[in-house]
Design a protein around this motif. Structure first.
Motif, PDB file in Angstrom:
ATOM      1  N   ASP A   1      28.998  39.318  25.771  1.00  0.00           N
ATOM      2  CA  ASP A   1      28.992  39.008  27.200  1.00  0.00           C
ATOM      3  C   ASP A   1      28.202  37.720  27.390  1.00  0.00           C
ATOM      4  O   ASP A   1      27.120  37.559  26.795  1.00  0.00           O
ATOM      5  CB  ASP A   1      28.330  40.127  28.005  1.00  0.00           C
ATOM      6  CG  ASP A   1      29.209  41.357  28.116  1.00  0.00           C
ATOM      7  OD1 ASP A   1      30.379  41.305  27.686  1.00  0.00           O
ATOM      8  OD2 ASP A   1      28.726  42.381  28.637  1.00  0.00           O
ATOM      9  N   VAL A   2      28.712  36.820  28.206  1.00  0.00           N
ATOM     10  CA  VAL A   2      28.038  35.543  28.445  1.00  0.00           C
ATOM     11  C   VAL A   2      27.981  35.265  29.944  1.00  0.00           C
ATOM     12  O   VAL A   2      28.855  35.696  30.692  1.00  0.00           O
ATOM     13  CB  VAL A   2      28.764  34.370  27.733  1.00  0.00           C
ATOM     14  CG1 VAL A   2      28.747  34.540  26.227  1.00  0.00           C
ATOM     15  CG2 VAL A   2      30.178  34.198  28.239  1.00  0.00           C
ATOM     16  N   PRO A   3      26.945  34.536  30.397  1.00  0.00           N
ATOM     17  CA  PRO A   3      26.923  34.116  31.798  1.00  0.00           C
ATOM     18  C   PRO A   3      27.982  33.031  32.007  1.00  0.00           C
ATOM     19  O   PRO A   3      28.416  32.379  31.052  1.00  0.00           O
ATOM     20  CB  PRO A   3      25.509  33.562  31.986  1.00  0.00           C
ATOM     21  CG  PRO A   3      25.080  33.143  30.626  1.00  0.00           C
ATOM     22  CD  PRO A   3      25.762  34.079  29.673  1.00  0.00           C
ATOM     23  N   MET A   4      28.367  32.823  33.243  1.00  0.00           N
ATOM     24  CA  MET A   4      29.406  31.830  33.531  1.00  0.00           C
ATOM     25  C   MET A   4      28.950  30.419  33.156  1.00  0.00           C
ATOM     26  O   MET A   4      29.768  29.589  32.788  1.00  0.00           O
ATOM     27  CB  MET A   4      29.809  31.891  35.007  1.00  0.00           C
ATOM     28  CG  MET A   4      30.488  33.209  35.388  1.00  0.00           C
ATOM     29  SD  MET A   4      31.816  33.725  34.268  1.00  0.00           S
ATOM     30  CE  MET A   4      33.055  32.501  34.624  1.00  0.00           C
ATOM     31  N   SER A   5      27.640  30.156  33.183  1.00  0.00           N
ATOM     32  CA  SER A   5      27.146  28.833  32.783  1.00  0.00           C
ATOM     33  C   SER A   5      27.520  28.537  31.326  1.00  0.00           C
ATOM     34  O   SER A   5      27.853  27.411  30.980  1.00  0.00           O
ATOM     35  CB  SER A   5      25.632  28.752  32.982  1.00  0.00           C
ATOM     36  OG  SER A   5      24.987  29.812  32.299  1.00  0.00           O
ATOM     37  N   THR A   6      27.485  29.547  30.478  1.00  0.00           N
ATOM     38  CA  THR A   6      27.908  29.393  29.080  1.00  0.00           C
ATOM     39  C   THR A   6      29.428  29.416  28.991  1.00  0.00           C
ATOM     40  O   THR A   6      30.026  28.640  28.241  1.00  0.00           O
ATOM     41  CB  THR A   6      27.301  30.513  28.207  1.00  0.00           C
ATOM     42  OG1 THR A   6      25.883  30.352  28.177  1.00  0.00           O
ATOM     43  CG2 THR A   6      27.837  30.469  26.783  1.00  0.00           C
ATOM     44  N   PHE A   7      30.053  30.286  29.766  1.00  0.00           N
ATOM     45  CA  PHE A   7      31.505  30.435  29.720  1.00  0.00           C
ATOM     46  C   PHE A   7      32.219  29.109  30.016  1.00  0.00           C
ATOM     47  O   PHE A   7      33.196  28.763  29.369  1.00  0.00           O
ATOM     48  CB  PHE A   7      31.964  31.514  30.711  1.00  0.00           C
ATOM     49  CG  PHE A   7      33.343  32.010  30.454  1.00  0.00           C
ATOM     50  CD1 PHE A   7      33.577  33.035  29.538  1.00  0.00           C
ATOM     51  CD2 PHE A   7      34.435  31.448  31.104  1.00  0.00           C
ATOM     52  CE1 PHE A   7      34.857  33.480  29.283  1.00  0.00           C
ATOM     53  CE2 PHE A   7      35.716  31.898  30.853  1.00  0.00           C
ATOM     54  CZ  PHE A   7      35.931  32.910  29.937  1.00  0.00           C
ATOM     55  N   TYR A   8      31.685  28.353  30.987  1.00  0.00           N
ATOM     56  CA  TYR A   8      32.304  27.071  31.346  1.00  0.00           C
ATOM     57  C   TYR A   8      32.216  26.043  30.223  1.00  0.00           C
ATOM     58  O   TYR A   8      32.978  25.090  30.195  1.00  0.00           O
ATOM     59  CB  TYR A   8      31.663  26.499  32.612  1.00  0.00           C
ATOM     60  CG  TYR A   8      31.879  27.344  33.844  1.00  0.00           C
ATOM     61  CD1 TYR A   8      33.109  27.966  34.099  1.00  0.00           C
ATOM     62  CD2 TYR A   8      30.862  27.538  34.755  1.00  0.00           C
ATOM     63  CE1 TYR A   8      33.295  28.743  35.223  1.00  0.00           C
ATOM     64  CE2 TYR A   8      31.044  28.314  35.884  1.00  0.00           C
ATOM     65  CZ  TYR A   8      32.269  28.914  36.116  1.00  0.00           C
ATOM     66  OH  TYR A   8      32.450  29.682  37.234  1.00  0.00           O
ATOM     67  N   GLN A   9      31.297  26.241  29.277  1.00  0.00           N
ATOM     68  CA  GLN A   9      31.127  25.293  28.176  1.00  0.00           C
ATOM     69  C   GLN A   9      31.910  25.687  26.925  1.00  0.00           C
ATOM     70  O   GLN A   9      31.858  24.982  25.924  1.00  0.00           O
ATOM     71  CB  GLN A   9      29.642  25.211  27.803  1.00  0.00           C
ATOM     72  CG  GLN A   9      28.746  24.701  28.908  1.00  0.00           C
ATOM     73  CD  GLN A   9      27.293  24.704  28.490  1.00  0.00           C
ATOM     74  OE1 GLN A   9      26.963  24.338  27.371  1.00  0.00           O
ATOM     75  NE2 GLN A   9      26.409  25.112  29.390  1.00  0.00           N
ATOM     76  N   LEU A  10      32.618  26.808  26.980  1.00  0.00           N
ATOM     77  CA  LEU A  10      33.319  27.290  25.789  1.00  0.00           C
ATOM     78  C   LEU A  10      34.431  26.338  25.368  1.00  0.00           C
ATOM     79  O   LEU A  10      35.119  25.763  26.210  1.00  0.00           O
ATOM     80  CB  LEU A  10      33.917  28.675  26.045  1.00  0.00           C
ATOM     81  CG  LEU A  10      32.929  29.827  26.217  1.00  0.00           C
ATOM     82  CD1 LEU A  10      33.676  31.115  26.552  1.00  0.00           C
ATOM     83  CD2 LEU A  10      32.085  30.013  24.973  1.00  0.00           C
ATOM     84  N   PRO A  11      34.628  26.198  24.058  1.00  0.00           N
ATOM     85  CA  PRO A  11      35.743  25.379  23.572  1.00  0.00           C
ATOM     86  C   PRO A  11      37.056  26.154  23.716  1.00  0.00           C
ATOM     87  O   PRO A  11      37.066  27.316  24.147  1.00  0.00           O
ATOM     88  CB  PRO A  11      35.386  25.173  22.097  1.00  0.00           C
ATOM     89  CG  PRO A  11      34.616  26.393  21.726  1.00  0.00           C
ATOM     90  CD  PRO A  11      33.837  26.764  22.972  1.00  0.00           C
ATOM     91  N   ALA A  12      38.147  25.555  23.312  1.00  0.00           N
ATOM     92  CA  ALA A  12      39.451  26.218  23.347  1.00  0.00           C
ATOM     93  C   ALA A  12      39.483  27.359  22.333  1.00  0.00           C
ATOM     94  O   ALA A  12      38.737  27.361  21.350  1.00  0.00           O
ATOM     95  CB  ALA A  12      40.550  25.206  23.029  1.00  0.00           C
ATOM     96  N   THR A  13      40.355  28.321  22.569  1.00  0.00           N
ATOM     97  CA  THR A  13      40.527  29.437  21.642  1.00  0.00           C
ATOM     98  C   THR A  13      40.877  28.905  20.256  1.00  0.00           C
ATOM     99  O   THR A  13      41.674  27.981  20.114  1.00  0.00           O
ATOM    100  CB  THR A  13      41.648  30.370  22.151  1.00  0.00           C
ATOM    101  OG1 THR A  13      41.328  30.766  23.483  1.00  0.00           O
ATOM    102  CG2 THR A  13      41.774  31.601  21.300  1.00  0.00           C
TER     103      THR A  13
ATOM    104  N   GLY B   1      25.450  36.444  24.800  1.00  0.00           N
ATOM    105  CA  GLY B   1      25.454  35.133  24.177  1.00  0.00           C
ATOM    106  C   GLY B   1      25.127  34.017  25.146  1.00  0.00           C
ATOM    107  O   GLY B   1      25.457  34.086  26.334  1.00  0.00           O
ATOM    108  N   PHE B   2      24.489  32.969  24.609  1.00  0.00           N
ATOM    109  CA  PHE B   2      24.053  31.845  25.427  1.00  0.00           C
ATOM    110  C   PHE B   2      24.266  30.538  24.688  1.00  0.00           C
ATOM    111  O   PHE B   2      24.139  30.479  23.469  1.00  0.00           O
ATOM    112  CB  PHE B   2      22.571  32.013  25.791  1.00  0.00           C
ATOM    113  CG  PHE B   2      22.306  33.324  26.460  1.00  0.00           C
ATOM    114  CD1 PHE B   2      22.509  33.483  27.812  1.00  0.00           C
ATOM    115  CD2 PHE B   2      21.921  34.422  25.710  1.00  0.00           C
ATOM    116  CE1 PHE B   2      22.309  34.713  28.419  1.00  0.00           C
ATOM    117  CE2 PHE B   2      21.726  35.660  26.302  1.00  0.00           C
ATOM    118  CZ  PHE B   2      21.917  35.801  27.662  1.00  0.00           C
ATOM    119  N   ALA B   3      24.568  29.488  25.441  1.00  0.00           N
ATOM    120  CA  ALA B   3      24.832  28.179  24.851  1.00  0.00           C
ATOM    121  C   ALA B   3      23.568  27.526  24.309  1.00  0.00           C
ATOM    122  O   ALA B   3      23.644  26.693  23.415  1.00  0.00           O
ATOM    123  CB  ALA B   3      25.489  27.267  25.890  1.00  0.00           C
TER     124      ALA B   3
END
Length: 196
Positions: free
Chosen positions: A29-41, A62-64
């Motif tokens: 589970d990640v906060p949206m602040s980390t989610f927005y930084q995720l790379p492509a699948t 998980g956190f960036a």
């Protein structure tokens, strides 16, 4: 204890993701602040992890960045704040925005986060005061050390522990002579704060 995971991103369904680490898929589970930084699948990804072991579950958050994870851990120490609310807070505010909101006692800003009312916002300010540092400071809650004064961080942390905010502590320690001992520095800073 799991502290970091590196692998390839398999799935992302906010706020959950699936991370493949050498053939093992970890649900995180990640906060949206980390989610927005995720790379492509399919791309490589490294996350700083906070692991929670309960009787009925093993949960990974998980956190960036390390700073974001440390802020999450500080949030969990606040009375009445669980992992779900802590993730909501970090989804609505970055770690730096939260630190500034707490330092400036901005109840209104904290209350805008879904799930946070006025009383919870006041509790956050009360319990987190002096414990959150801005991104880049070495110690949570500590202001950057001043040149030539080896003890300024200790003096500042002592003032924060006594209930003074970041701005007051910085103003009180700004004019301390280089090499001032911790005891003398605290004494001089307190005198300056009383006169102010």
């Amino acid at each position: 204890m799991i502290g970091r995971l590196s692998g390839h991103l398999l799935e992302k369904l906010p706020p959950h993701l699936l991370l493949d680490v050498h053939g093992v898929g970890y649900e995180v589970d990640v906060p949206m602040s980390t989610f927005y930084q995720l790379p492509a699948t399919g791309e490589p990804l490294t996350l700083f992890i906070h692991q929670v072991v309960r009787e009925d579950a093993l949960l990974l958050y998980g956190f960036a960045s390390r700073d974001e994870r440390e802020t999450f851990r500080q949030l969990l120490k606040v009375t009445g704040i669980g992992a779900k609310i802590a993730l909501a807070i970090l989804s609505g505010l970055s770690a730096d925005e939260l630190a500034l909101a707490v330092a400036s006692e901005d109840v209104g800003r904290l209350s805008k986060v879904p799930g946070i009312g006025k009383k919870t916002a006041e509790r956050l300010i009360l319990e987190l005061r002096g414990k959150l540092g801005l991104h880049g400071s070495g110690v949570p809650g500590a202001l950057p050390m001043q040149a030539g004064n080896d003890h300024s961080a200790d003096i500042t942390n002592a003032l924060l522990a006594l209930g003074y905010n970041d701005k007051e502590a910085a103003a009180a320690t700004k004019h301390l002579p280089p090499g001032t001992s911790v005891e003398d520095g605290i004494r001089q800073a307190l005198k300056a704060l009383v006169k102010a």
